[in-house]
Motif scaffolding. Structure first.
Motif, PDB file in Angstrom:
ATOM      1  N   LYS A 118      29.272  48.431  56.031  1.00 44.52           N
ATOM      2  CA  LYS A 118      29.559  48.897  57.380  1.00 44.52           C
ATOM      3  C   LYS A 118      30.599  48.018  58.074  1.00 44.52           C
ATOM      4  N   ALA A 119      30.721  46.770  57.618  1.00 45.07           N
ATOM      5  CA  ALA A 119      31.690  45.838  58.197  1.00 45.07           C
ATOM      6  C   ALA A 119      33.017  45.847  57.441  1.00 45.07           C
ATOM      7  N   GLY A 120      33.157  46.745  56.453  1.00 45.56           N
ATOM      8  CA  GLY A 120      34.416  46.847  55.722  1.00 45.56           C
ATOM      9  C   GLY A 120      34.502  45.969  54.498  1.00 45.56           C
ATOM     10  N   ILE A 121      33.374  45.507  53.993  1.00 47.06           N
ATOM     11  CA  ILE A 121      33.321  44.680  52.789  1.00 47.06           C
ATOM     12  C   ILE A 121      32.751  45.520  51.661  1.00 47.06           C
ATOM     13  N   SER A 122      33.575  45.863  50.679  1.00 46.15           N
ATOM     14  CA  SER A 122      33.097  46.702  49.568  1.00 46.15           C
ATOM     15  C   SER A 122      33.242  46.015  48.216  1.00 46.15           C
ATOM     16  N   SER A 123      33.600  44.735  48.220  1.00 46.29           N
ATOM     17  CA  SER A 123      33.727  43.986  46.974  1.00 46.29           C
ATOM     18  C   SER A 123      33.063  42.623  47.141  1.00 46.29           C
ATOM     19  N   PHE A 124      32.518  42.136  46.050  1.00 43.33           N
ATOM     20  CA  PHE A 124      31.712  40.925  46.058  1.00 43.33           C
ATOM     21  C   PHE A 124      32.126  40.057  44.874  1.00 43.33           C
ATOM     22  N   LYS A 125      31.635  38.825  44.844  1.00 41.72           N
ATOM     23  CA  LYS A 125      31.952  37.931  43.739  1.00 41.72           C
ATOM     24  C   LYS A 125      30.733  37.107  43.370  1.00 41.72           C
ATOM     25  N   MET A 126      30.580  36.884  42.066  1.00 40.48           N
ATOM     26  CA  MET A 126      29.547  35.994  41.559  1.00 40.48           C
ATOM     27  C   MET A 126      30.162  35.059  40.533  1.00 40.48           C
ATOM     28  N   TYR A 127      29.516  33.923  40.346  1.00 42.90           N
ATOM     29  CA  TYR A 127      30.018  32.893  39.443  1.00 42.90           C
ATOM     30  C   TYR A 127      29.018  32.632  38.320  1.00 42.90           C
ATOM     31  N   MET A 128      29.548  32.477  37.109  1.00 41.72           N
ATOM     32  CA  MET A 128      28.749  31.997  35.989  1.00 41.72           C
ATOM     33  C   MET A 128      28.757  30.472  35.921  1.00 41.72           C
ATOM     34  N   VAL A 129      29.562  29.826  36.766  1.00 43.55           N
ATOM     35  CA  VAL A 129      29.738  28.375  36.744  1.00 43.55           C
ATOM     36  C   VAL A 129      29.601  27.804  38.159  1.00 43.55           C
ATOM     37  N   TYR A 130      29.696  26.472  38.239  1.00 44.20           N
ATOM     38  CA  TYR A 130      29.614  25.675  39.454  1.00 44.20           C
ATOM     39  C   TYR A 130      28.166  25.649  39.963  1.00 44.20           C
ATOM     40  N   PRO A 131      27.546  24.484  39.952  1.00 40.45           N
ATOM     41  CA  PRO A 131      26.135  24.391  40.350  1.00 40.45           C
ATOM     42  C   PRO A 131      25.830  24.987  41.718  1.00 40.45           C
ATOM     43  N   ALA A 132      26.758  24.854  42.665  1.00 35.48           N
ATOM     44  CA  ALA A 132      26.498  25.351  44.018  1.00 35.48           C
ATOM     45  C   ALA A 132      26.578  26.871  44.121  1.00 35.48           C
ATOM     46  N   MET A 133      27.191  27.525  43.139  1.00 39.12           N
ATOM     47  CA  MET A 133      27.422  28.964  43.230  1.00 39.12           C
ATOM     48  C   MET A 133      26.852  29.768  42.057  1.00 39.12           C
ATOM     49  N   LYS A 134      26.472  29.127  40.994  1.00 36.35           N
ATOM     50  CA  LYS A 134      26.079  29.814  39.765  1.00 36.35           C
ATOM     51  C   LYS A 134      24.853  30.698  39.975  1.00 36.35           C
ATOM     52  N   VAL A 135      24.943  31.923  39.477  1.00 33.61           N
ATOM     53  CA  VAL A 135      23.801  32.844  39.462  1.00 33.61           C
ATOM     54  C   VAL A 135      23.477  33.185  38.013  1.00 33.61           C
ATOM     55  N   SER A 136      22.305  33.715  37.790  1.00 36.83           N
ATOM     56  CA  SER A 136      21.870  34.011  36.427  1.00 36.83           C
ATOM     57  C   SER A 136      22.419  35.354  35.953  1.00 36.83           C
ATOM     58  N   ASP A 137      22.381  35.566  34.647  1.00 37.15           N
ATOM     59  CA  ASP A 137      22.811  36.844  34.090  1.00 37.15           C
ATOM     60  C   ASP A 137      21.957  37.994  34.622  1.00 37.15           C
ATOM     61  N   GLY A 138      20.671  37.741  34.784  1.00 40.95           N
ATOM     62  CA  GLY A 138      19.797  38.777  35.323  1.00 40.95           C
ATOM     63  C   GLY A 138      20.155  39.154  36.748  1.00 40.95           C
ATOM     64  N   GLN A 139      20.567  38.165  37.524  1.00 40.38           N
ATOM     65  CA  GLN A 139      20.992  38.449  38.897  1.00 40.38           C
ATOM     66  C   GLN A 139      22.294  39.234  38.916  1.00 40.38           C
TER      67      GLN A 139
END
Length: 457
Positions: free
Chosen positions: A142-163
């Motif tokens: 609704k705010a005009g954001i239709s793309s996102f990003k995830m990281y497989m690296v960097y401890p502060a940003m890393k998410v799991s494959d399941g996520q």
């Protein structure tokens, strides 16, 4: 304001032709072989190419890494962008752990609003994926954001494959796409430890910790996750021949994949880490071998690469010195937002690797389509927004941080010769760059983006 661009060669993905372009009230009013009309300003584009405004799909302005903040904020970064012909940047609003997406979006608007010299939109970079974050996704659209990003690296940003799997399904169903930084984190960490164990602490160790296989494995894993989730995947800053092979193999299996690369992966090579200022080339992915550069150019030619961002994430040499005795502590990233078009023209178009039409596709049209801005942006046609670049192919010069507008005291492209440059830029119907000089700063507007146009579906 009414502006008439005369005598230029209009370049679109479908072809090129001599034509005039009439701009009125912020839109393209007419494109025709010879236009006679009253105008507040007439721009003579003889000998020049006229493109739709370029879109940079990947910038990091005013990004706090915890130990330091990028040298460029939205004020300096977008000045460099617009002078280089980029009329829209898509930056990463970063949801740090413990922060909501709403918090991140509000923070990035504070960073950008009223301070940007080109238009801007945001991808949402996600460090957590749980029910609370999922509950915010519809508000992001609704705010005009239709793309996102995830990281497989960097401890502060890393998410799991399941996520990643769950997020792809959830966001894909809503018309969005997730870009993923693809590297094998555990192998990367092990290789960093190996280099340090034998006393390798300088920048030459950086590319050895991140060889082709580290990226290719991450890309291959993302391809399988996307295959299982039946959702689109966007590979950010693709840099290797092996990674591109994984993208091509996945597409043959029916996976919907969008691939981005950057100018450094077609112009620079791994030998630069041995330079006295090798720290300025520390970025992730690192610079690659000649075979990788050739493969990426081939991917551009064959339209396997969708668009070209810069991954502009700049640091001063003093900031880079945070890793003087430990390459793994060098802030990752480099400056490039001002030089993208001239580098692509010189090292891809002039060399015959791609055509001018493909340059228009890679620097503008496909980005506009995937990221929900087409046809208002990304194309020269009647009714589209008047974001227009007049590019002079016969203006050779040498790139230097001293003449670039970005805020750091270095450039990975320092000393490189390029054949042409952006001469004039019209932004939202206003002439903001004239003869290579920014004459009207801070005219950028926030770009509200629609759901993604999944043209590879």
């Amino acid at each position: 304001m009414q502006i008439l661009i005369k005598n230029g060669t209009v370049v679109r993905s479908t072809g090129r032709k001599k034509a005039d372009v009439l701009v009125k009230n912020g839109r393209i009013a007419k494109i025709a072989p010879a236009i006679e009309a009253e105008a507040d300003r007439v721009i003579d584009a003889t000998g020049c190419y006229v493109f739709a405004g370029f879109i940079d799909t990947h910038t990091h302005f005013d990004l706090d890494l915890g130990v330091t903040v990028t040298a460029d904020d939205f004020e300096t970064g977008t000045k460099a962008a617009i002078v280089g012909g980029t009329t829209t940047v898509l930056d990463f609003a970063t949801q740090d752990r413990g922060m909501t997406m709403h918090d991140a979006l509000e923070l990035w608007h504070k960073k950008a609003d009223g301070r940007s010299s080109c238009n801007y939109g945001f991808h949402m970079a996600v460090s957590e994926w749980n029910d609370d974050r999922k509950a915010e996704v519809d508000d992001m659209f609704k705010a005009g954001i239709s793309s996102f990003k995830m990281y497989m690296v960097y401890p502060a940003m890393k998410v799991s494959d399941g996520q990643i799997y769950d997020a792809q399904k959830f966001i894909g169903e809503r018309g969005g796409v997730i870009g993923v930084h693809c590297e094998n984190f555990d192998v990367l960490q092990a290789r960093i430890a190996e280099e340090k164990a034998v006393g390798h602490t300088d920048p030459t160790a950086h590319p050895r910790t991140r060889p082709q296989a580290v990226e290719a494995e991450g890309v291959a894993r993302l391809m399988r996750i996307a295959e299982l989730s039946k959702s689109p995947a966007w590979v950010v800053h693709l840099s290797t021949a092996d990674g591109l092979s994984e993208v091509r193999a996945a597409r043959k299996r029916g996976v919907e994949v969008y691939a981005e690369t950057c100018p450094q992966y077609i112009t620079l090579d791994v030998s630069r880490y041995a330079d006295p200022d090798g720290a300025k080339f520390v970025m992730s992915p690192p610079l690659r071998e000649a075979k990788d550069r050739a493969a990426i150019l081939d991917g551009m030619k064959k339209k396997d690469i969708d668009f070209i961002g810069t991954d502009h994430c700049s640091f001063t040499m003093e900031q880079k010195a945070l890793g003087r005795d430990d390459f793994s502590k060098i802030p990752n990233g480099g400056a490039g937002v001002q030089n993208r078009a001239e580098l692509v023209y010189t090292y891809a178009v002039e060399t015959g690797a791609i055509t001018l039409e493909q340059m228009a596709l890679l620097l503008s049209e496909r980005a506009a389509r995937l990221f929900g801005m087409y046809p208002k942006k990304g194309v020269l046609r009647t009714g589209s927004d008047a974001d227009i670049v007049v590019f002079d192919p016969n203006d050779p010069h040498t790139i230097s941080w001293k003449t670039n507008l970005h805020a750091c005291d270095n450039s990975p492209y320092e000393g490189m010769r390029v054949s042409g440059r952006t001469r004039d830029v019209i932004l939202n119907g206003t002439l903001v760059v004239e003869n290579g000089r920014l004459i009207r700063p801070n005219c950028g507007k926030y770009v509200f983006r629609n759901p993604c146009e999944r043209y590879r579906k």
